[in-house]
Design a protein around this motif. Structure first.
Motif, PDB file in Angstrom:
ATOM      1  N   ARG A  65      40.665  -1.110  -7.308  1.00  0.00           N
ATOM      2  CA  ARG A  65      40.219   0.165  -7.889  1.00  0.00           C
ATOM      3  C   ARG A  65      39.052   0.738  -7.087  1.00  0.00           C
ATOM      4  N   ILE A  66      38.073  -0.115  -6.815  1.00  0.00           N
ATOM      5  CA  ILE A  66      36.896   0.324  -6.047  1.00  0.00           C
ATOM      6  C   ILE A  66      37.336   0.828  -4.675  1.00  0.00           C
ATOM      7  N   LYS A  67      38.162   0.052  -4.002  1.00  0.00           N
ATOM      8  CA  LYS A  67      38.640   0.437  -2.669  1.00  0.00           C
ATOM      9  C   LYS A  67      39.385   1.766  -2.731  1.00  0.00           C
ATOM     10  N   GLY A  68      40.272   1.921  -3.700  1.00  0.00           N
ATOM     11  CA  GLY A  68      41.051   3.149  -3.822  1.00  0.00           C
ATOM     12  C   GLY A  68      40.190   4.375  -4.056  1.00  0.00           C
ATOM     13  N   LYS A  69      39.159   4.229  -4.879  1.00  0.00           N
ATOM     14  CA  LYS A  69      38.288   5.373  -5.172  1.00  0.00           C
ATOM     15  C   LYS A  69      37.455   5.775  -3.952  1.00  0.00           C
ATOM     16  N   ILE A  70      36.949   4.788  -3.223  1.00  0.00           N
ATOM     17  CA  ILE A  70      36.191   5.114  -2.005  1.00  0.00           C
ATOM     18  C   ILE A  70      37.113   5.756  -0.973  1.00  0.00           C
ATOM     19  N   LEU A  71      38.314   5.193  -0.797  1.00  0.00           N
ATOM     20  CA  LEU A  71      39.273   5.767   0.154  1.00  0.00           C
ATOM     21  C   LEU A  71      39.658   7.195  -0.209  1.00  0.00           C
ATOM     22  N   THR A  72      39.870   7.440  -1.493  1.00  0.00           N
ATOM     23  CA  THR A  72      40.218   8.797  -1.943  1.00  0.00           C
ATOM     24  C   THR A  72      39.142   9.791  -1.529  1.00  0.00           C
ATOM     25  N   LYS A 107      39.652  -7.575   9.234  1.00  0.00           N
ATOM     26  CA  LYS A 107      40.336  -6.541   8.460  1.00  0.00           C
ATOM     27  C   LYS A 107      39.346  -6.024   7.424  1.00  0.00           C
ATOM     28  N   PRO A 108      38.463  -5.106   7.848  1.00  0.00           N
ATOM     29  CA  PRO A 108      37.479  -4.577   6.893  1.00  0.00           C
ATOM     30  C   PRO A 108      38.181  -3.922   5.710  1.00  0.00           C
ATOM     31  N   ASP A 109      37.556  -4.007   4.538  1.00  0.00           N
ATOM     32  CA  ASP A 109      38.166  -3.405   3.356  1.00  0.00           C
ATOM     33  C   ASP A 109      38.413  -1.916   3.564  1.00  0.00           C
ATOM     34  N   ILE A 110      37.418  -1.218   4.098  1.00  0.00           N
ATOM     35  CA  ILE A 110      37.535   0.213   4.396  1.00  0.00           C
ATOM     36  C   ILE A 110      36.737   0.473   5.670  1.00  0.00           C
ATOM     37  N   LEU A 161      28.342   6.882  -7.747  1.00  0.00           N
ATOM     38  CA  LEU A 161      28.692   5.503  -8.055  1.00  0.00           C
ATOM     39  C   LEU A 161      29.392   5.356  -9.401  1.00  0.00           C
ATOM     40  N   GLU A 162      29.081   6.226 -10.328  1.00  0.00           N
ATOM     41  CA  GLU A 162      29.753   6.157 -11.617  1.00  0.00           C
ATOM     42  C   GLU A 162      31.252   6.366 -11.426  1.00  0.00           C
ATOM     43  N   TYR A 163      31.649   7.248 -10.495  1.00  0.00           N
ATOM     44  CA  TYR A 163      33.057   7.463 -10.181  1.00  0.00           C
ATOM     45  C   TYR A 163      33.675   6.195  -9.579  1.00  0.00           C
ATOM     46  N   ILE A 164      32.948   5.570  -8.673  1.00  0.00           N
ATOM     47  CA  ILE A 164      33.475   4.378  -7.980  1.00  0.00           C
ATOM     48  C   ILE A 164      33.681   3.210  -8.927  1.00  0.00           C
ATOM     49  N   PHE A 165      32.699   2.988  -9.811  1.00  0.00           N
ATOM     50  CA  PHE A 165      32.691   1.765 -10.587  1.00  0.00           C
ATOM     51  C   PHE A 165      33.153   1.882 -12.039  1.00  0.00           C
ATOM     52  N   LYS A 166      33.545   3.086 -12.485  1.00  0.00           N
ATOM     53  CA  LYS A 166      33.963   3.199 -13.891  1.00  0.00           C
ATOM     54  C   LYS A 166      35.376   2.699 -14.102  1.00  0.00           C
TER      55      LYS A 166
END
Length: 183
Positions: free
Chosen positions: A44-51, A83-86, A178-183
């Protein structure tokens, strides 16, 4: 899969192990680091940062990638296949097949218990030595520790938490709450 952590593997042995491993495999000067598939929270965290990175970088000469793509850090006496996460690559990036051989501008590593020391110690040193401009360690409990390269040395430039906006030092107008990333 059983890995002997006292044995130095050849690059060829690593490639064979990686081809037969269902998870993430990284090569570090003869040592192999295996990690299992990631958790739902990690994804979830990875997907939100990538988005947010995809939206921000759309139409630029930079592009974000995730841990499915390998980055090779290589010098005369050094070979690391991570293979970095992002990570973010920009124009003139060089490749070897499906792996990048040039240095990313920004890297995010989402820390898991099994990878913490590798992310905080080994990768921090490697990314600094190869000139990654910004390295972000993302803790799953809601914190991002930002390291920025200044005079070839990493310095902690920010620790983001709670409702802070992550602000990139490479792209100063890139902000992610960060609230977007971690909620």
């Amino acid at each position: 899969m059983e890995i002997d952590y006292t044995y130095l593997y050849t690059e060829e042995q690593f490639e064979e192990i990686q081809a037969n491993y269902d998870g993430k495999a990284e090569y570090d000067n003869g040592f192999i680091f295996l990690s299992s598939n990631t958790s739902i929270v990690h994804n979830r965290i990875k997907g939100k940062i990538l988005t947010k990175l995809n939206i921000y970088l759309d139409g630029t000469k930079c592009e974000p990638f995730d841990e499915q793509i390998e980055v090779i850090f290589k010098s005369d006496k050094d070979l690391r296949k991570y293979k970095p996460d992002i990570f973010v690559m920009c124009e003139n990036s060089t490749r070897q097949g499906e792996s990048f051989t040039s240095v990313p501008k920004i890297i995010f590593e989402i820390v898991s218990k099994s990878t913490a020391s590798h992310d905080y110690i080994t990768k921090l040193s490697v990314y600094q030595n190869y000139g990654v401009l910004e390295y972000n360690i993302v803790e799953q409990d809601g914190k991002i520790i930002q390291y920025s390269l200044e005079d070839n040395q990493y310095r902690i430039t920010n620790v983001f938490k709670n409702n802070d906006d992550y602000i990139s030092t490479v792209f100063p107008d890139l902000k992610i709450n960060l609230e977007y990333i971690f909620k």
